[in-house]
Write a protein that holds these residues in place. Structure first.
Motif, PDB file in Angstrom:
ATOM      1  N   GLU A 108       0.828  -1.205   0.000  1.00 32.91           N
ATOM      2  CA  GLU A 108       0.000   0.000   0.000  1.00 32.91           C
ATOM      3  C   GLU A 108       0.865   1.258   0.000  1.00 32.91           C
ATOM      4  OE1 GLU A 108      -3.303   2.349   2.784  1.00 32.91           O
ATOM      5  OE2 GLU A 108      -2.673   0.306   3.312  1.00 32.91           O
ATOM      6  N   LEU A 109       1.913   1.249   0.801  1.00 33.84           N
ATOM      7  CA  LEU A 109       2.812   2.397   0.860  1.00 33.84           C
ATOM      8  C   LEU A 109       3.469   2.635  -0.492  1.00 33.84           C
ATOM      9  CD1 LEU A 109       4.391   4.589   2.364  1.00 33.84           C
ATOM     10  CD2 LEU A 109       6.034   2.823   3.063  1.00 33.84           C
ATOM     11  N   ASN A 110       3.933   1.562  -1.136  1.00 35.32           N
ATOM     12  CA  ASN A 110       4.590   1.717  -2.436  1.00 35.32           C
ATOM     13  C   ASN A 110       3.637   2.264  -3.489  1.00 35.32           C
ATOM     14  OD1 ASN A 110       7.543   0.704  -2.939  1.00 35.32           O
ATOM     15  ND2 ASN A 110       6.734  -0.583  -1.294  1.00 35.32           N
ATOM     16  N   GLU A 111       2.396   1.820  -3.446  1.00 40.49           N
ATOM     17  CA  GLU A 111       1.406   2.338  -4.394  1.00 40.49           C
ATOM     18  C   GLU A 111       1.176   3.833  -4.178  1.00 40.49           C
ATOM     19  OE1 GLU A 111      -2.119   0.019  -4.025  1.00 40.49           O
ATOM     20  OE2 GLU A 111      -1.177  -1.845  -4.736  1.00 40.49           O
ATOM     21  N   LEU A 112       1.105   4.231  -2.910  1.00 36.75           N
ATOM     22  CA  LEU A 112       0.893   5.641  -2.599  1.00 36.75           C
ATOM     23  C   LEU A 112       2.095   6.483  -3.023  1.00 36.75           C
ATOM     24  CD1 LEU A 112      -0.958   7.751  -1.306  1.00 36.75           C
ATOM     25  CD2 LEU A 112       0.153   7.254   0.891  1.00 36.75           C
ATOM     26  N   LEU A 113       3.292   6.007  -2.726  1.00 44.93           N
ATOM     27  CA  LEU A 113       4.495   6.735  -3.127  1.00 44.93           C
ATOM     28  C   LEU A 113       4.549   6.884  -4.648  1.00 44.93           C
ATOM     29  CD1 LEU A 113       7.188   5.114  -0.783  1.00 44.93           C
ATOM     30  CD2 LEU A 113       6.162   7.384  -0.553  1.00 44.93           C
ATOM     31  N   GLN A 114       4.184   5.821  -5.354  1.00 41.55           N
ATOM     32  CA  GLN A 114       4.195   5.879  -6.813  1.00 41.55           C
ATOM     33  C   GLN A 114       3.151   6.865  -7.341  1.00 41.55           C
ATOM     34  OE1 GLN A 114       6.488   3.989  -8.969  1.00 41.55           O
ATOM     35  NE2 GLN A 114       5.755   5.815 -10.052  1.00 41.55           N
ATOM     36  N   ASN A 115       1.989   6.893  -6.710  1.00 44.35           N
ATOM     37  CA  ASN A 115       0.948   7.841  -7.126  1.00 44.35           C
ATOM     38  C   ASN A 115       1.413   9.280  -6.952  1.00 44.35           C
ATOM     39  OD1 ASN A 115      -0.848   5.816  -7.842  1.00 44.35           O
ATOM     40  ND2 ASN A 115      -1.886   5.806  -5.838  1.00 44.35           N
ATOM     41  N   TYR A 116       2.000   9.572  -5.796  1.00 46.40           N
ATOM     42  CA  TYR A 116       2.511  10.917  -5.562  1.00 46.40           C
ATOM     43  C   TYR A 116       3.655  11.244  -6.520  1.00 46.40           C
ATOM     44  CZ  TYR A 116      -0.206  11.589  -1.259  1.00 46.40           C
ATOM     45  OH  TYR A 116      -1.226  11.758  -0.348  1.00 46.40           O
ATOM     46  N   ALA A 117       4.502  10.237  -6.803  1.00 47.79           N
ATOM     47  CA  ALA A 117       5.613  10.436  -7.731  1.00 47.79           C
ATOM     48  C   ALA A 117       5.094  10.767  -9.124  1.00 47.79           C
ATOM     49  CB  ALA A 117       6.491   9.178  -7.765  1.00 47.79           C
ATOM     50  N   ARG A 153       0.350  18.672   4.768  1.00 51.98           N
ATOM     51  CA  ARG A 153       0.177  17.974   6.039  1.00 51.98           C
ATOM     52  C   ARG A 153      -0.631  16.687   5.832  1.00 51.98           C
ATOM     53  NH1 ARG A 153       0.184  19.570  11.496  1.00 51.98           N
ATOM     54  NH2 ARG A 153       0.742  21.675  10.795  1.00 51.98           N
ATOM     55  N   GLU A 154      -1.697  16.786   5.035  1.00 50.60           N
ATOM     56  CA  GLU A 154      -2.546  15.620   4.772  1.00 50.60           C
ATOM     57  C   GLU A 154      -1.760  14.514   4.058  1.00 50.60           C
ATOM     58  OE1 GLU A 154      -4.954  19.153   5.491  1.00 50.60           O
ATOM     59  OE2 GLU A 154      -3.321  18.751   4.063  1.00 50.60           O
ATOM     60  N   GLU A 155      -0.946  14.897   3.093  1.00 50.82           N
ATOM     61  CA  GLU A 155      -0.161  13.909   2.344  1.00 50.82           C
ATOM     62  C   GLU A 155       0.892  13.253   3.240  1.00 50.82           C
ATOM     63  OE1 GLU A 155      -0.373  15.826  -2.144  1.00 50.82           O
ATOM     64  OE2 GLU A 155       1.100  16.581  -0.701  1.00 50.82           O
ATOM     65  N   TRP A 156       1.512  14.052   4.092  1.00 56.93           N
ATOM     66  CA  TRP A 156       2.527  13.506   5.000  1.00 56.93           C
ATOM     67  C   TRP A 156       1.898  12.431   5.891  1.00 56.93           C
ATOM     68  CZ3 TRP A 156       3.611  12.506  10.011  1.00 56.93           C
ATOM     69  CH2 TRP A 156       4.954  12.286  10.372  1.00 56.93           C
ATOM     70  N   TYR A 157       0.747  12.752   6.475  1.00 56.45           N
ATOM     71  CA  TYR A 157       0.087  11.790   7.358  1.00 56.45           C
ATOM     72  C   TYR A 157      -0.442  10.583   6.597  1.00 56.45           C
ATOM     73  CZ  TYR A 157       0.291  14.346  11.772  1.00 56.45           C
ATOM     74  OH  TYR A 157       0.728  14.939  12.932  1.00 56.45           O
ATOM     75  N   GLU A 158      -0.854  10.770   5.362  1.00 56.09           N
ATOM     76  CA  GLU A 158      -1.326   9.633   4.576  1.00 56.09           C
ATOM     77  C   GLU A 158      -0.186   8.652   4.313  1.00 56.09           C
ATOM     78  OE1 GLU A 158      -3.981   8.634   0.578  1.00 56.09           O
ATOM     79  OE2 GLU A 158      -3.029  10.608   0.787  1.00 56.09           O
ATOM     80  N   ILE A 159       0.990   9.176   4.032  1.00 55.77           N
ATOM     81  CA  ILE A 159       2.160   8.311   3.831  1.00 55.77           C
ATOM     82  C   ILE A 159       2.509   7.588   5.127  1.00 55.77           C
ATOM     83  CG2 ILE A 159       4.644   8.325   3.380  1.00 55.77           C
ATOM     84  CD1 ILE A 159       4.122  10.598   1.360  1.00 55.77           C
ATOM     85  N   TYR A 160       2.439   8.299   6.228  1.00 52.43           N
ATOM     86  CA  TYR A 160       2.714   7.669   7.532  1.00 52.43           C
ATOM     87  C   TYR A 160       1.759   6.503   7.775  1.00 52.43           C
ATOM     88  CZ  TYR A 160       3.254   7.077  12.582  1.00 52.43           C
ATOM     89  OH  TYR A 160       3.462   6.537  13.826  1.00 52.43           O
TER      90      TYR A 160
END
Length: 307
Positions: free
Chosen positions: A236-245, A292-299
């Protein structure tokens, strides 16, 4: 690249630094390409230690810098000492001064911009450290001082004798390894994340204006569990990082570094890649601003629920 101010009375340098631990495996030409790529990406801060490659990483770097004719005052060079591999930790005056002098010789320079004590020595005598630091400062061999992998009480113990400001602390941190943050979220709770393992070093560093230099910013944890990218436990984290990337037109690595840079503790992550293309890609993190929202979502995506 944006700059980070190392402590209130320190100096400004690139907010992303390059760790030279793996440079011992490179040829002279490969090393020069890594350094020129870092400089063209506006990295001007280079982190060393006397044990990296048993000293050969410093030698390769020093030779490459010399051949590239890079002005000494255009870069910041930092090194660490205190680990005697497989035997002990040594913060004695003799060891500290000898280690710095050996590093200077290998790096082909007259001074270090910063020198850090690598890992805590329980037999440390603060007065001896103070004598070593005073001599290194007086002779112009070291400009600034700091520590690595130390907690607040260990730092305060050194401060009972050391007169120079300790402006840096290197600590392991990544989007999957952040116990110093977890404990703060889970105050007054009886779960594993509530355990304070480092004595509130994050808050201590902010109060005392110490720059945290996160090392291994892509590692999963303390053990040899590999890097976080494409790790099966963090899909899930990798998918989110890729989406933001994808949204920002950068790499996942850049987003992972941007997550560290978003913290107001004013951190200076150390990347350890010897791949020029990856170095250039990671440096784009300096232009990424997470909300702030994105930081917490990644966390949270790293399987860290908020209490």
């Amino acid at each position: 690249m944006k700059k980070v101010k190392l402590a209130n009375d320190g100096f400004e340098a690139s907010e992303i630094s390059l760790g030279i631990m793996r440079m011992s495996s490179l040829s002279n030409e490969e090393a020069k390409k890594v350094i020129t790529t870092a400089l063209s990406s506006e990295i001007d801060y280079f982190d060393h230690a006397d044990i990296y490659g048993a000293g050969s990483s410093e030698e390769v770097f020093g030779r490459a810098i010399k051949e590239l004719e890079i002005p000494r005052d255009s870069v910041y060079i930092q090194s660490k000492a205190g680990i005697v591999p497989g035997k002990m930790y040594d913060f004695s005056k003799k060891h500290i001064i000898g280690a710095v002098e050996s590093s200077l010789k290998r790096l082909q320079t007259d001074y270090l911009d910063a020198f850090l004590l690598h890992r805590p020595d329980t037999l440390v005598e603060p007065e001896e450290v103070a004598e070593a630091f005073d001599e290194l400062e007086k002779t112009g061999k070291v400009r600034y001082f700091g520590v690595s992998n130390q907690n607040p009480m260990q730092i305060d113990l050194l401060k009972t004798a050391v007169q120079q400001p300790l402006i840096i602390n290197q600590l392991q941190m990544s989007v999957t390894h952040h116990p110093m943050i977890d404990a703060g979220f889970n105050v007054n709770r009886v779960n594993d994340l509530a355990i304070t393992r480092d004595g509130s070093i994050l808050e201590y560093s902010r109060i005392h204006h110490m720059t945290i230099q996160p090392w291994s910013p892509f590692q999963v944890g303390n053990n040899k569990q590999g890097i976080l990218f494409d790790h099966p436990d963090y899909q899930e984290l990798n998918e989110l990082l890729q989406n933001y990337a994808n949204d920002r037109g950068v790499s996942r690595e850049a987003i992972a570094i941007a997550w560290l840079l978003r913290h107001p503790a004013n951190m200076q992550p150390i990347i350890g890649s010897m791949n020029p293309e990856r170095i250039a890609a990671v440096c784009k993190a300096s232009s990424v601003k997470l909300s702030r929202e994105e930081w917490y979502e990644i966390y949270r995506a790293g399987s860290y629920p908020l209490p």
